[in-house]
Design a protein around this motif. Structure first.
Motif, PDB file in Angstrom:
ATOM      1  N   ASN A 213       6.467   2.105  -9.084  1.00 52.81           N
ATOM      2  CA  ASN A 213       5.812   1.966  -7.778  1.00 52.81           C
ATOM      3  C   ASN A 213       4.592   1.062  -7.864  1.00 52.81           C
ATOM      4  N   LEU A 214       3.771   1.272  -8.882  1.00 59.60           N
ATOM      5  CA  LEU A 214       2.537   0.510  -9.006  1.00 59.60           C
ATOM      6  C   LEU A 214       2.808  -0.954  -9.328  1.00 59.60           C
ATOM      7  N   GLU A 215       3.854  -1.217 -10.087  1.00 60.77           N
ATOM      8  CA  GLU A 215       4.227  -2.608 -10.357  1.00 60.77           C
ATOM      9  C   GLU A 215       4.715  -3.293  -9.079  1.00 60.77           C
ATOM     10  N   GLN A 216       5.462  -2.553  -8.245  1.00 67.96           N
ATOM     11  CA  GLN A 216       5.878  -3.098  -6.949  1.00 67.96           C
ATOM     12  C   GLN A 216       4.650  -3.388  -6.090  1.00 67.96           C
ATOM     13  N   ALA A 217       3.704  -2.460  -6.111  1.00 68.61           N
ATOM     14  CA  ALA A 217       2.490  -2.647  -5.320  1.00 68.61           C
ATOM     15  C   ALA A 217       1.700  -3.864  -5.792  1.00 68.61           C
TER      16      ALA A 217
ATOM     17  N   ARG B  54       0.831  -1.214   0.000  1.00 68.43           N
ATOM     18  CA  ARG B  54       0.000   0.000   0.000  1.00 68.43           C
ATOM     19  C   ARG B  54       0.861   1.258   0.000  1.00 68.43           C
ATOM     20  N   ILE B  55       2.028   1.179   0.636  1.00 67.13           N
ATOM     21  CA  ILE B  55       2.908   2.341   0.635  1.00 67.13           C
ATOM     22  C   ILE B  55       3.399   2.607  -0.782  1.00 67.13           C
ATOM     23  N   ALA B  56       3.800   1.552  -1.491  1.00 72.51           N
ATOM     24  CA  ALA B  56       4.237   1.709  -2.885  1.00 72.51           C
ATOM     25  C   ALA B  56       3.107   2.252  -3.739  1.00 72.51           C
ATOM     26  N   PHE B  57       1.892   1.792  -3.477  1.00 71.34           N
ATOM     27  CA  PHE B  57       0.727   2.279  -4.219  1.00 71.34           C
ATOM     28  C   PHE B  57       0.553   3.781  -4.039  1.00 71.34           C
ATOM     29  N   TYR B  58       0.600   4.242  -2.804  1.00 74.57           N
ATOM     30  CA  TYR B  58       0.439   5.671  -2.562  1.00 74.57           C
ATOM     31  C   TYR B  58       1.584   6.488  -3.143  1.00 74.57           C
ATOM     32  N   ALA B  59       2.792   5.945  -3.104  1.00 70.03           N
ATOM     33  CA  ALA B  59       3.912   6.656  -3.722  1.00 70.03           C
ATOM     34  C   ALA B  59       3.674   6.826  -5.218  1.00 70.03           C
ATOM     35  N   GLY B  60       3.145   5.785  -5.849  1.00 69.31           N
ATOM     36  CA  GLY B  60       2.847   5.878  -7.277  1.00 69.31           C
ATOM     37  C   GLY B  60       1.760   6.883  -7.576  1.00 69.31           C
ATOM     38  N   THR B  61       0.695   6.877  -6.776  1.00 68.30           N
ATOM     39  CA  THR B  61      -0.399   7.811  -7.041  1.00 68.30           C
ATOM     40  C   THR B  61       0.031   9.258  -6.804  1.00 68.30           C
ATOM     41  N   MET B  62       0.859   9.480  -5.810  1.00 65.82           N
ATOM     42  CA  MET B  62       1.327  10.846  -5.560  1.00 65.82           C
ATOM     43  C   MET B  62       2.237  11.329  -6.697  1.00 65.82           C
ATOM     44  N   ARG B  63       3.018  10.424  -7.274  1.00 67.24           N
ATOM     45  CA  ARG B  63       3.841  10.822  -8.425  1.00 67.24           C
ATOM     46  C   ARG B  63       2.964  11.182  -9.622  1.00 67.24           C
TER      47      ARG B  63
END
Length: 314
Positions: A113-117, A80-89
């Protein structure tokens, strides 16, 4: 990332792909507010990121990305952290004018980020939706048919995890394609699927007479969930889809549907909606002529996209 590949495209083209990729931000968190898929309710950087989105606080985004990156480095199993990092980018790439060089940093990094998520949360509807639309939109900007097809498959695979949400994002993804593209009709199919998923009685081809539900079957289907104005935002986007198809009459019906929300007066974008209603015929005519350079921008290509469902006057 290989910068020479991107250098063939103008800043406006690349920013446009980022804007479209951020389309799902208009629905972020609509699913629930639980720990699995929705809005975080603690003091974490994820909670701060969501609060910034609700407040339309674009100035906070860069600092939030730094906090999210640091948190993910410390907690590499937390998708979820990776997901939020992707959305903020994606939001940073879309919330204000950005240089080509800045976009070239944010968009590929957001997809990473989203692929990691997704690797950590393969069954998360939000993750699949964001990754799919990001890949489709980036493929549009690069003229990369394979990337578009990859994003399309990610979206298709994600529908089963939360149909009304992912079908709504599929609509936004495919409406970024040219009207001649083989996948463009899937935007309409996905829109009708969302209406069906939400229990709205409507047959394809009919006029739109959709009432605001007294009790929505799922939070995504009204403003009763965690997002204040998802109803207004999504019907504005659906109206833009019909304008792009050259159907100004049904576009106006969808725009008017946005006004059925009981909290419409608290939505910050009523003026923009009224302008679309007034200019629907003229905008539709530009889409159906032979000049693709004069097509008016859709809501998904504007800098208010990410706050179109979240921001409120109250």
């Amino acid at each position: 990332m290989h910068t020479p590949k991107w250098s063939r495209f103008s800043a406006s083209q690349v920013v446009g792909t980022a804007l479209a990729a951020a389309g799902a931000l208009g629905l972020l968190g609509c699913g629930s507010d639980d720990a699995e898929s929705g809005t975080p309710r603690d003091s974490s950087p994820m909670a701060s990121a969501y609060a910034a989105l609700e407040a339309g606080d674009y100035a906070a985004v860069s600092g939030l990305i730094e906090r999210l990156d640091a948190a993910f480095e410390q907690n590499p199993a937390q998708g979820r952290i990776a997901f939020y990092a992707g959305t903020m980018r994606l939001w940073r790439a879309t919330g204000a004018p950005r240089s080509l060089e800045e976009v070239l940093v944010d968009v590929p990094a957001a997809i990473d980020n989203l692929e990691q998520a997704r690797a950590l949360r393969p069954n998360d509807a939000h993750v699949n939706a964001f990754l799919g639309i990001a890949q489709v939109s980036l493929g549009v900007g690069l003229g990369d048919a394979q990337r578009i097809a990859t994003g399309r498959q990610v979206l298709a695979d994600g529908v089963r995890f939360y149909p009304p949400y992912v079908n709504g994002v599929r609509t936004q993804a495919f409406m970024t394609l040219s009207v001649e593209h083989e996948y463009f009709p899937e935007a309409l199919d996905a829109m009708y699927a969302t209406l069906a998923d939400c229990g709205f009685e409507h047959e394809p081809g009919d006029d739109f007479t959709i009432a605001y539900p007294s009790r929505a079957p799922q939070p995504t289907c009204s403003n009763a969930g965690v997002v204040d104005h998802v109803w207004e935002g999504i019907f504005l986007i659906y109206g833009d889809l019909f304008v792009k198809r050259g159907d100004a009459r049904r576009a106006r019906q969808l725009y008017e549907t946005a006004k059925a929300s009981p909290t419409f007066d608290a939505w910050p974008f009523g003026v923009e909606l009224e302008e679309r209603i007034a200019n629907a015929d003229a905008r539709a005519a530009l889409y159906v002529d032979e000049d693709r350079t004069n097509d008016p921008p859709m809501w998904m290509q504007g800098h208010n996209l990410c706050v179109g469902c979240h921001a409120s006057k109250h």
